[in-house]
Design a protein around this motif. Structure first.
Motif, PDB file in Angstrom:
ATOM      1  N   GLY A 152       0.628  -1.205  -0.047  1.00 37.68           N
ATOM      2  CA  GLY A 152       0.180   0.290   0.305  1.00 37.68           C
ATOM      3  C   GLY A 152       0.961   1.179  -0.538  1.00 37.68           C
ATOM      4  O   GLY A 152       2.389   1.207  -0.478  1.00 37.68           O
ATOM      5  N   GLN A 153       0.493   2.530  -0.265  1.00 40.07           N
ATOM      6  CA  GLN A 153       1.196   3.338  -0.568  1.00 40.07           C
ATOM      7  C   GLN A 153       0.649   4.106   1.393  1.00 40.07           C
ATOM      8  O   GLN A 153       1.108   5.189   1.157  1.00 40.07           O
ATOM      9  CB  GLN A 153       0.633   4.150  -1.406  1.00 40.07           C
ATOM     10  N   ALA A 183       1.658   6.317   4.459  1.00 46.64           N
ATOM     11  CA  ALA A 183       2.653   6.120   4.880  1.00 46.64           C
ATOM     12  C   ALA A 183       3.561   5.230   6.219  1.00 46.64           C
ATOM     13  O   ALA A 183       2.931   4.245   6.903  1.00 46.64           O
ATOM     14  CB  ALA A 183       3.078   7.878   6.009  1.00 46.64           C
ATOM     15  N   GLY A 184       4.780   5.090   6.148  1.00 42.94           N
ATOM     16  CA  GLY A 184       5.398   4.005   7.110  1.00 42.94           C
ATOM     17  C   GLY A 184       4.856   1.902   6.391  1.00 42.94           C
ATOM     18  O   GLY A 184       5.187   0.654   7.063  1.00 42.94           O
ATOM     19  N   ASN A 185       4.275   2.218   4.924  1.00 42.10           N
ATOM     20  CA  ASN A 185       4.398   0.829   4.257  1.00 42.10           C
ATOM     21  C   ASN A 185       5.824   0.070   4.601  1.00 42.10           C
ATOM     22  O   ASN A 185       6.724   0.996   4.207  1.00 42.10           O
ATOM     23  CB  ASN A 185       3.802   0.916   3.385  1.00 42.10           C
ATOM     24  N   LYS A 186       6.127  -1.110   5.684  1.00 46.15           N
ATOM     25  CA  LYS A 186       6.751  -2.282   5.296  1.00 46.15           C
ATOM     26  C   LYS A 186       6.726  -2.670   3.335  1.00 46.15           C
ATOM     27  O   LYS A 186       6.240  -3.034   3.133  1.00 46.15           O
ATOM     28  CB  LYS A 186       7.118  -2.541   5.773  1.00 46.15           C
ATOM     29  N   LEU A 187       8.550  -2.327   3.811  1.00 48.23           N
ATOM     30  CA  LEU A 187       8.443  -3.153   2.028  1.00 48.23           C
ATOM     31  C   LEU A 187       9.027  -4.776   1.896  1.00 48.23           C
ATOM     32  O   LEU A 187      10.009  -4.211   2.778  1.00 48.23           O
ATOM     33  CB  LEU A 187      10.062  -2.220   1.181  1.00 48.23           C
ATOM     34  N   MET A 223      10.112   8.514   9.611  1.00 53.32           N
ATOM     35  CA  MET A 223      10.266   7.009   9.278  1.00 53.32           C
ATOM     36  C   MET A 223      11.642   6.343   9.243  1.00 53.32           C
ATOM     37  O   MET A 223      12.418   7.418   7.567  1.00 53.32           O
ATOM     38  CB  MET A 223       9.416   6.493   8.908  1.00 53.32           C
ATOM     39  N   PHE A 230      14.542   2.810   8.092  1.00 51.12           N
ATOM     40  CA  PHE A 230      14.083   1.822   7.910  1.00 51.12           C
ATOM     41  C   PHE A 230      15.461   1.209   8.342  1.00 51.12           C
ATOM     42  O   PHE A 230      16.468   1.860   7.562  1.00 51.12           O
ATOM     43  CB  PHE A 230      13.274   0.746   7.290  1.00 51.12           C
ATOM     44  N   TYR A 282      17.415  -2.488   7.031  1.00 48.03           N
ATOM     45  CA  TYR A 282      17.294  -3.840   6.988  1.00 48.03           C
ATOM     46  C   TYR A 282      18.769  -4.539   6.244  1.00 48.03           C
ATOM     47  O   TYR A 282      19.553  -4.136   6.828  1.00 48.03           O
ATOM     48  CB  TYR A 282      17.367  -3.230   5.095  1.00 48.03           C
ATOM     49  N   LEU A 311      13.974  -7.041   6.320  1.00 46.50           N
ATOM     50  CA  LEU A 311      13.392  -5.794   7.641  1.00 46.50           C
ATOM     51  C   LEU A 311      13.754  -6.396   8.108  1.00 46.50           C
ATOM     52  O   LEU A 311      13.294  -7.198   9.260  1.00 46.50           O
ATOM     53  CB  LEU A 311      11.822  -4.906   6.950  1.00 46.50           C
ATOM     54  N   GLU A 315      11.582   7.537   4.060  1.00 40.05           N
ATOM     55  CA  GLU A 315      10.616   6.742   3.312  1.00 40.05           C
ATOM     56  C   GLU A 315      10.231   8.506   2.829  1.00 40.05           C
ATOM     57  O   GLU A 315      10.611   9.102   3.449  1.00 40.05           O
ATOM     58  CB  GLU A 315       8.909   6.273   3.614  1.00 40.05           C
ATOM     59  N   PRO A 357       4.878   9.602  -2.684  1.00 41.99           N
ATOM     60  CA  PRO A 357       3.416   8.428  -1.837  1.00 41.99           C
ATOM     61  C   PRO A 357       4.355   7.665  -1.156  1.00 41.99           C
ATOM     62  O   PRO A 357       3.839   6.854  -1.059  1.00 41.99           O
ATOM     63  CB  PRO A 357       3.006   8.350  -3.624  1.00 41.99           C
ATOM     64  N   ASN A 358       5.170   6.730  -1.968  1.00 39.64           N
ATOM     65  CA  ASN A 358       5.639   5.088  -1.359  1.00 39.64           C
ATOM     66  C   ASN A 358       7.036   5.154  -1.875  1.00 39.64           C
ATOM     67  O   ASN A 358       6.807   4.221  -2.442  1.00 39.64           O
ATOM     68  CB  ASN A 358       4.758   4.485  -1.810  1.00 39.64           C
TER      69      ASN A 358
END
Lengths: 111, 113
Positions: free
Chosen positions: A92-93, A95-99, B31, B33, B35, B45, B96, B99-100
């Motif tokens: 999803g798009q 915020a904080g979406n984990k890949l 945020m 991350f 990995y 992750l 991040e 949008p994504n």
């Protein structure tokens, strides 16, 4: 998170078009499809993202059929520098979406 | 885009010791991350780090082994504690951008002897 399946590796030659297909049969309604490229000794780099039909940018095209259960990354006229691992991800798009990275496809471009 | 740097770029460490990896971003981000990429493998992750709160760890990763700090909006550290050869990997941080899209640092290549 939807699981993805890609070919482990592909060989090509300079100047050819490379198409990598990714299967994501259980993709959710709000999931987008994103492709990353990783060169040796570097972090992954965003290539392209789409939701449906076709998306094109200066690097690649992404083809997504109507059922969205698969997608195809198309690299036009590859060069030796396109040798890399290509990852298909869905998510999803928000915020904080984990890949979630799958195995990726190792593309080798030969002279 | 985002410019991300990591220190050290690589290190060779002895079993039982700890290493702290730094990640610096050129702009404020909510945020971050962390990995891990084991040799010849894909990325996994470890945890998500928000400024001002405890990091959120993924299954199989615990805070005692991989403590994370996030003191401000441009910086984070990951410590690999009590290392063993199985911890030999590339460790990457990412941020991040809406949008994504995530931007990754160059990675820290860790070898544990």
């Amino acid at each position: 998170l939807a699981k993805t399946t890609q070919p482990i590796s592909m060989d090509s030659y300079e100047g050819q078009e490379v198409n990598i297909t990714c299967s994501h049969n259980n993709i959710a309604t709000n999931d987008y499809i994103t492709w990353y490229q990783q060169f040796p000794s570097q972090g992954p780099r965003f290539i392209i993202q789409g939701y449906k039909t076709k998306v094109t940018n200066e690097v690649a095209s992404l083809f997504i059929p109507a059922d969205r259960k698969s997608s195809t990354l198309s690299l036009p006229r590859v060069s030796l520098s396109d040798t890399a691992v290509y990852y298909c991800l869905v998510g999803g798009q928000a915020a904080g979406n984990k890949l979630t990275f799958g195995g990726g496809t190792r593309v080798l471009v030969k002279p | 885009s985002a410019v991300i740097s990591q220190k050290p770029s690589r290190d060779i460490c002895q079993r039982g010791t700890s290493l702290t990896i730094q990640c610096q971003v050129d702009s404020q981000v909510t945020m971050m991350f962390w990995y891990r990429q084991q040799p010849g493998q894909s990325l996994t992750l470890i945890a998500t780090a928000n400024q001002g709160s405890e990091a959120t760890y993924e299954s199989g990763f615990v805070i005692d082994k991989f403590p994370i700090s996030r003191p401000n909006l441009t910086f984070s550290t990951l410590t690999v504690s009590n290392m063993s050869p199985e911890d030999s990997s590339i460790y990457l941080c990412s941020v991040e951008r809406p949008p994504n899209e995530q931007f990754f640092g160059p990675g820290t290549r860790l070898t544990v002897l």
